[in-house]
Design an enzyme around this catalytic site. Structure first.
Site, PDB file in Angstrom:
ATOM      1  N   TYR A  22       0.857  -1.177   0.000  1.00 24.63           N
ATOM      2  CA  TYR A  22       0.000   0.000   0.000  1.00 24.63           C
ATOM      3  C   TYR A  22       0.893   1.226   0.000  1.00 24.63           C
ATOM      4  O   TYR A  22       0.615   2.223  -0.663  1.00 24.63           O
ATOM      5  CB  TYR A  22      -0.890   0.001   1.246  1.00 24.63           C
ATOM      6  CG  TYR A  22      -1.791  -1.201   1.315  1.00 24.63           C
ATOM      7  CD1 TYR A  22      -2.991  -1.221   0.617  1.00 24.63           C
ATOM      8  CD2 TYR A  22      -1.440  -2.317   2.065  1.00 24.63           C
ATOM      9  CE1 TYR A  22      -3.826  -2.335   0.666  1.00 24.63           C
ATOM     10  CE2 TYR A  22      -2.264  -3.430   2.120  1.00 24.63           C
ATOM     11  CZ  TYR A  22      -3.452  -3.430   1.415  1.00 24.63           C
ATOM     12  OH  TYR A  22      -4.269  -4.530   1.462  1.00 24.63           O
ATOM     13  N   ASN A  44     -13.005  -1.446  -4.925  1.00 26.70           N
ATOM     14  CA  ASN A  44     -12.663  -2.209  -6.112  1.00 26.70           C
ATOM     15  C   ASN A  44     -13.798  -2.446  -7.098  1.00 26.70           C
ATOM     16  O   ASN A  44     -14.261  -3.566  -7.239  1.00 26.70           O
ATOM     17  CB  ASN A  44     -12.078  -3.551  -5.691  1.00 26.70           C
ATOM     18  CG  ASN A  44     -11.441  -4.262  -6.878  1.00 26.70           C
ATOM     19  OD1 ASN A  44     -11.226  -3.660  -7.923  1.00 26.70           O
ATOM     20  ND2 ASN A  44     -11.154  -5.508  -6.712  1.00 26.70           N
ATOM     21  N   HIS A  53      -5.456  -8.298  -4.973  1.00 24.19           N
ATOM     22  CA  HIS A  53      -4.868  -9.296  -4.072  1.00 24.19           C
ATOM     23  C   HIS A  53      -3.339  -9.256  -4.114  1.00 24.19           C
ATOM     24  O   HIS A  53      -2.694  -9.895  -3.309  1.00 24.19           O
ATOM     25  CB  HIS A  53      -5.381 -10.678  -4.437  1.00 24.19           C
ATOM     26  CG  HIS A  53      -5.060 -11.095  -5.826  1.00 24.19           C
ATOM     27  ND1 HIS A  53      -5.841 -10.742  -6.906  1.00 24.19           N
ATOM     28  CD2 HIS A  53      -4.034 -11.816  -6.318  1.00 24.19           C
ATOM     29  CE1 HIS A  53      -5.290 -11.257  -8.001  1.00 24.19           C
ATOM     30  NE2 HIS A  53      -4.192 -11.907  -7.683  1.00 24.19           N
ATOM     31  N   GLU A  79      -0.592 -17.866  -8.040  1.00 21.10           N
ATOM     32  CA  GLU A  79       0.271 -17.095  -8.932  1.00 21.10           C
ATOM     33  C   GLU A  79       1.738 -17.437  -8.715  1.00 21.10           C
ATOM     34  O   GLU A  79       2.623 -16.786  -9.249  1.00 21.10           O
ATOM     35  CB  GLU A  79       0.033 -15.602  -8.724  1.00 21.10           C
ATOM     36  CG  GLU A  79      -1.402 -15.225  -9.030  1.00 21.10           C
ATOM     37  CD  GLU A  79      -1.560 -13.731  -9.247  1.00 21.10           C
ATOM     38  OE1 GLU A  79      -0.643 -12.984  -8.923  1.00 21.10           O
ATOM     39  OE2 GLU A  79      -2.618 -13.344  -9.760  1.00 21.10           O
TER      40      GLU A  79
END
Length: 98
Positions: A22, A44, A53, A79
């Site tokens: 962030y 979002n 995410h 991922e």
DNA sequence: CTGTTGACTCCGG
DNA sequence: ACCGGAGCCAACA
């Protein structure tokens, strides 16, 4: 353009298998609105186009997620990332700098 | 326009 | 390692 849109744009630049914080986002926007960034993610309106995410806390821990942090962890794992004890393994290696 | 709120961060004990 | 407090800023009531 709103603050949030800028966040989303940056977010979409993150390649698969990488994450950011962030703080990094706020910093890139020339602001310190860490929290505002979080709020933007929460809203979002562009999901799943925007991979919210892939945004975690500055210490490498997962943080929160609109569909549950557990879900977030799962997505990240899919991922190619490793999460252990709610924290990203080898965080510095997968951290994406804009 | 003022006040509250949060998917945060930093620093001290 | 864990907890609390202060600081930050955009969004929303």
């Amino acid at each position: 353009m709103t603050f949030r849109d800028n966040c989303y744009n940056l977010l979409m630049q993150i390649p698969k298998g990488k994450v950011t914080t962030y703080k990094a986002i706020a910093n890139k926007l020339g602001s310190k609105a860490y929290r505002a960034v979080g709020s933007a993610m929460k809203n979002n309106p562009n999901a799943p186009q925007v991979p919210c995410h892939r945004v975690v806390k500055s210490d490498g821990s997962i943080g929160e997620y609109a569909y549950g942090k557990n879900k977030k962890i799962k997505l990240l794992k899919d991922e190619g990332l490793s999460i252990k004890g709610g924290k990203i393994v080898d965080f510095t290696a997968v951290f994406y700098e804009f």
